[in-house]
Enzyme design. Structure first.
Site, PDB file in Angstrom:
ATOM      1  N   SER A   1      66.554   5.955  42.353  1.00  0.00           N
ATOM      2  CA  SER A   1      65.394   6.544  43.016  1.00  0.00           C
ATOM      3  C   SER A   1      64.588   5.479  43.760  1.00  0.00           C
ATOM      4  O   SER A   1      64.254   5.663  44.940  1.00  0.00           O
ATOM      5  CB  SER A   1      64.532   7.330  42.034  1.00  0.00           C
ATOM      6  OG  SER A   1      64.255   6.581  40.895  1.00  0.00           O
ATOM      7  N   TRP A   2      64.330   4.336  43.128  1.00  0.00           N
ATOM      8  CA  TRP A   2      63.440   3.359  43.771  1.00  0.00           C
ATOM      9  C   TRP A   2      64.152   2.613  44.902  1.00  0.00           C
ATOM     10  O   TRP A   2      63.613   2.470  45.999  1.00  0.00           O
ATOM     11  CB  TRP A   2      62.888   2.404  42.723  1.00  0.00           C
ATOM     12  CG  TRP A   2      61.707   1.577  43.130  1.00  0.00           C
ATOM     13  CD1 TRP A   2      61.478   0.271  42.815  1.00  0.00           C
ATOM     14  CD2 TRP A   2      60.545   1.986  43.885  1.00  0.00           C
ATOM     15  NE1 TRP A   2      60.286  -0.164  43.334  1.00  0.00           N
ATOM     16  CE2 TRP A   2      59.688   0.877  44.002  1.00  0.00           C
ATOM     17  CE3 TRP A   2      60.170   3.187  44.500  1.00  0.00           C
ATOM     18  CZ2 TRP A   2      58.466   0.928  44.692  1.00  0.00           C
ATOM     19  CZ3 TRP A   2      58.944   3.237  45.194  1.00  0.00           C
ATOM     20  CH2 TRP A   2      58.119   2.122  45.277  1.00  0.00           C
TER      21      TRP A   2
ATOM     22  N   GLY B   1      54.186  -2.951  41.115  1.00  0.00           N
ATOM     23  CA  GLY B   1      52.869  -2.315  41.095  1.00  0.00           C
ATOM     24  C   GLY B   1      53.010  -0.824  40.853  1.00  0.00           C
ATOM     25  O   GLY B   1      54.109  -0.316  40.647  1.00  0.00           O
TER      26      GLY B   1
ATOM     27  N   TYR C   1      69.152  11.452  42.113  1.00  0.00           N
ATOM     28  CA  TYR C   1      67.995  10.573  41.889  1.00  0.00           C
ATOM     29  C   TYR C   1      66.721  11.046  42.574  1.00  0.00           C
ATOM     30  O   TYR C   1      65.631  10.892  42.027  1.00  0.00           O
ATOM     31  CB  TYR C   1      68.342   9.136  42.320  1.00  0.00           C
ATOM     32  CG  TYR C   1      69.411   8.533  41.442  1.00  0.00           C
ATOM     33  CD1 TYR C   1      69.095   8.098  40.159  1.00  0.00           C
ATOM     34  CD2 TYR C   1      70.730   8.433  41.856  1.00  0.00           C
ATOM     35  CE1 TYR C   1      70.059   7.561  39.321  1.00  0.00           C
ATOM     36  CE2 TYR C   1      71.713   7.898  41.029  1.00  0.00           C
ATOM     37  CZ  TYR C   1      71.368   7.466  39.759  1.00  0.00           C
ATOM     38  OH  TYR C   1      72.329   6.953  38.928  1.00  0.00           O
TER      39      TYR C   1
ATOM     40  N   ALA D   1      58.825   6.566  43.093  1.00  0.00           N
ATOM     41  CA  ALA D   1      59.667   6.910  44.235  1.00  0.00           C
ATOM     42  C   ALA D   1      59.312   8.299  44.780  1.00  0.00           C
ATOM     43  O   ALA D   1      59.266   8.505  45.996  1.00  0.00           O
ATOM     44  CB  ALA D   1      61.134   6.868  43.806  1.00  0.00           C
TER      45      ALA D   1
ATOM     46  N   SER E   1      56.765   9.483  35.514  1.00  0.00           N
ATOM     47  CA  SER E   1      57.244   8.318  34.763  1.00  0.00           C
ATOM     48  C   SER E   1      58.323   8.702  33.759  1.00  0.00           C
ATOM     49  O   SER E   1      58.117   9.556  32.891  1.00  0.00           O
ATOM     50  CB  SER E   1      56.081   7.656  34.016  1.00  0.00           C
ATOM     51  OG  SER E   1      56.591   6.801  33.015  1.00  0.00           O
TER      52      SER E   1
ATOM     53  N   LYS F   1      54.089  -2.859  30.540  1.00  0.00           N
ATOM     54  CA  LYS F   1      53.370  -1.569  30.647  1.00  0.00           C
ATOM     55  C   LYS F   1      54.280  -0.399  30.306  1.00  0.00           C
ATOM     56  O   LYS F   1      53.811   0.665  29.885  1.00  0.00           O
ATOM     57  CB  LYS F   1      52.713  -1.407  32.019  1.00  0.00           C
ATOM     58  CG  LYS F   1      53.650  -1.469  33.229  1.00  0.00           C
ATOM     59  CD  LYS F   1      54.333  -0.167  33.567  1.00  0.00           C
ATOM     60  CE  LYS F   1      55.395  -0.356  34.630  1.00  0.00           C
ATOM     61  NZ  LYS F   1      56.154   0.861  34.933  1.00  0.00           N
TER      62      LYS F   1
ATOM     63  N   ASN G   1      59.355   6.674  31.507  1.00  0.00           N
ATOM     64  CA  ASN G   1      58.910   6.140  30.212  1.00  0.00           C
ATOM     65  C   ASN G   1      57.944   7.103  29.535  1.00  0.00           C
ATOM     66  O   ASN G   1      58.065   7.383  28.349  1.00  0.00           O
ATOM     67  CB  ASN G   1      58.275   4.759  30.419  1.00  0.00           C
ATOM     68  CG  ASN G   1      59.333   3.726  30.749  1.00  0.00           C
ATOM     69  OD1 ASN G   1      60.088   3.304  29.884  1.00  0.00           O
ATOM     70  ND2 ASN G   1      59.410   3.339  32.019  1.00  0.00           N
TER      71      ASN G   1
END
Ligand SMILES: NC(=O)C1=CN([C@@H]2O[C@H](COP(=O)(O)OP(=O)(O)OC[C@H]3O[C@@H](n4cnc5c(N)ncnc54)[C@H](O)[C@@H]3O)[C@@H](O)[C@H]2O)C=CC1
Ligand SMILES: O=C(CO)COP(=O)(O)O
Length: 338
Positions: free
Chosen positions: A12-13, A141, A50, A145, A259, A196, A261
């Protein structure tokens, strides 16, 4: 300023950053190790697994041959999962040893290498000898996506010890919806990014368990305290943790439904088992391996990281997720700032 940029990793990113660079007028080659994904990107201009329903620029070309993708590149951007960075860097080095192109190396991945606990710029510096490249820059940062794909506003950081290289990367990516700041604190930026994700797993778990906003704010704040503690011990500038790649990325990852995560934590909190959570996500959940690396690093450095330790116990020692929260609450009282 038109540059030839090779983007490695079409998840995705990577695919969305490649598309953004193409839109910015750069000459982009996107590499994926999956031939089926390369065919889909080149023929349908989609990447359904994705980034569902997104139509990529028709001038963006994907390659499954790494040598074709990177030969002649001014910049090579790594966006593969943490666990693949070293092996892909080795393959890149084999090509650069023949072409002598000396590109700037950039990575936008977030994690720490398992066992060595190295930051990803350290892994890249080890695997790509200085004479085969220019500086290494970290791009990191609060950014999902899904939101960059719809040209929502996103601000991130380009960090490098070489300010000229960071500024070049800043210029490559900047446009009306994507703004880049430079930073020289590579250690702080990479640690903020990797750590994070652990707190985001915890924030998702609190949600899944039915806790409220006070608990989530507490977790993020005390999570940032322990991220900063480890980061400063490892040489980071404490101010980086109140920047985009610190609190900024913590806020987005610990609150966004995009997210992976947070979603993984939420499912664990709701009672799903870890294997099912990993198997059904279908995308990388970097916080899981990062929890192990951060836990081991904290032990080595003798740094107190109680939230990371609690999440480690749940993920790696089968601790009951419902039990670790009261255990954290029953710890002895402490001053807020130590
Ligand atoms: N998705 C996002 O919005 C953001 C992701 N990141 C970071 O970017 C990195 C990549 O994440 P995503 O693109 O989201 O992952 P993803 O799960 O969407 O895609 C991963 C890609 O890497 C490829 N891959 C997996 N193993 C590989 C290997 N051994 N060699 C070569 N390619 C391999 C897969 O085929 C896939 O194309 C992660 O470190 C993540 O934390 C950072 C910011 C935003
Ligand atoms: O790093 C990210 C946001 O900045 C992406 O987070 P996830 O990997 O949890 O989706």
């Amino acid at each position: 300023m038109i540059k030839k940029v090779a983007v490695l990793g079409a998840g995705s990113w990577g695919s969305i950053l490649a598309n953004l660079l193409d839109e910015n007028g750069q000459s982009v080659r996107l590499w994926s190790y999956s031939p089926a994904q390369v065919t889909e990107l080149n023929e349908q201009h989609t990447n359904q697994r994705y980034v569902p329903d997104f139509h990529y620029s028709e001038t963006l070309t994907a390659y499954s041959d790494l040598s074709q993708a990177i030969t002649g590149a001014d910049v090579i951007l790594f966006v593969v999962p943490t666990k693949a960075i070293r092996e892909v860097a080795q393959q890149v080095t084999a090509v650069l040893a023949k072409t002598h192109d000396q590109p700037i190396i950039v990575h936008a991945s977030k994690g720490l290498e398992q066992d060595t606990h190295k930051r990803l710029s350290q892994v890249l510096a080890e695997e790509i000898p200085a004479e085969l490249r220019q500086a290494i820059v970290v791009l990191s940062g609060p950014s999902h996506a899904e939101e960059v794909a719809r040209r929502d506003i996103t601000l991130i950081t380009a960090a490098s010890a070489d300010e000229t290289a960071a500024e070049l990367v800043q210029q490559l990516f900047m446009n009306d919806y994507f703004r880049i700041y430079t930073n020289t604190d590579v250690v702080g930026v990479e640690l903020g990014a990797a750590l994070k994700n652990i707190i985001a797993l915890g924030a998702g778990a609190l949600h899944g368990l039915g806790y409220g906003d006070d608990a989530k704010a507490a977790l993020m704040t005390r999570g940032l305290a322990e991220i900063s503690r480890l980061g400063v011990a490892l040489g980071a500038n404490p101010l980086t943790f109140i920047g985009l790649s610190g609190v900024g990325d913590l806020i987005v990852t610990a609150t966004s439904v995009h997210s992976r995560n947070w979603r993984a934590g939420n499912e664990l909190g709701a009672g799903q088992d870890l294997k099912t959570v990993i198997d059904t996500m279908g995308m990388v959940i970097e916080g899981i391996p990062s929890t192990k690396a951060a836990y081991e690093l904290a032990q080595q450095q003798n740094i107190e990281m109680p939230i990371t330790e609690a999440i480690y116990d749940v993920l790696y020692k089968s601790a009951d997720i419902k039990e670790v929260i009261p255990q954290l609450m029953r710890r002895e009282g402490k001053p807020e700032i130590q």
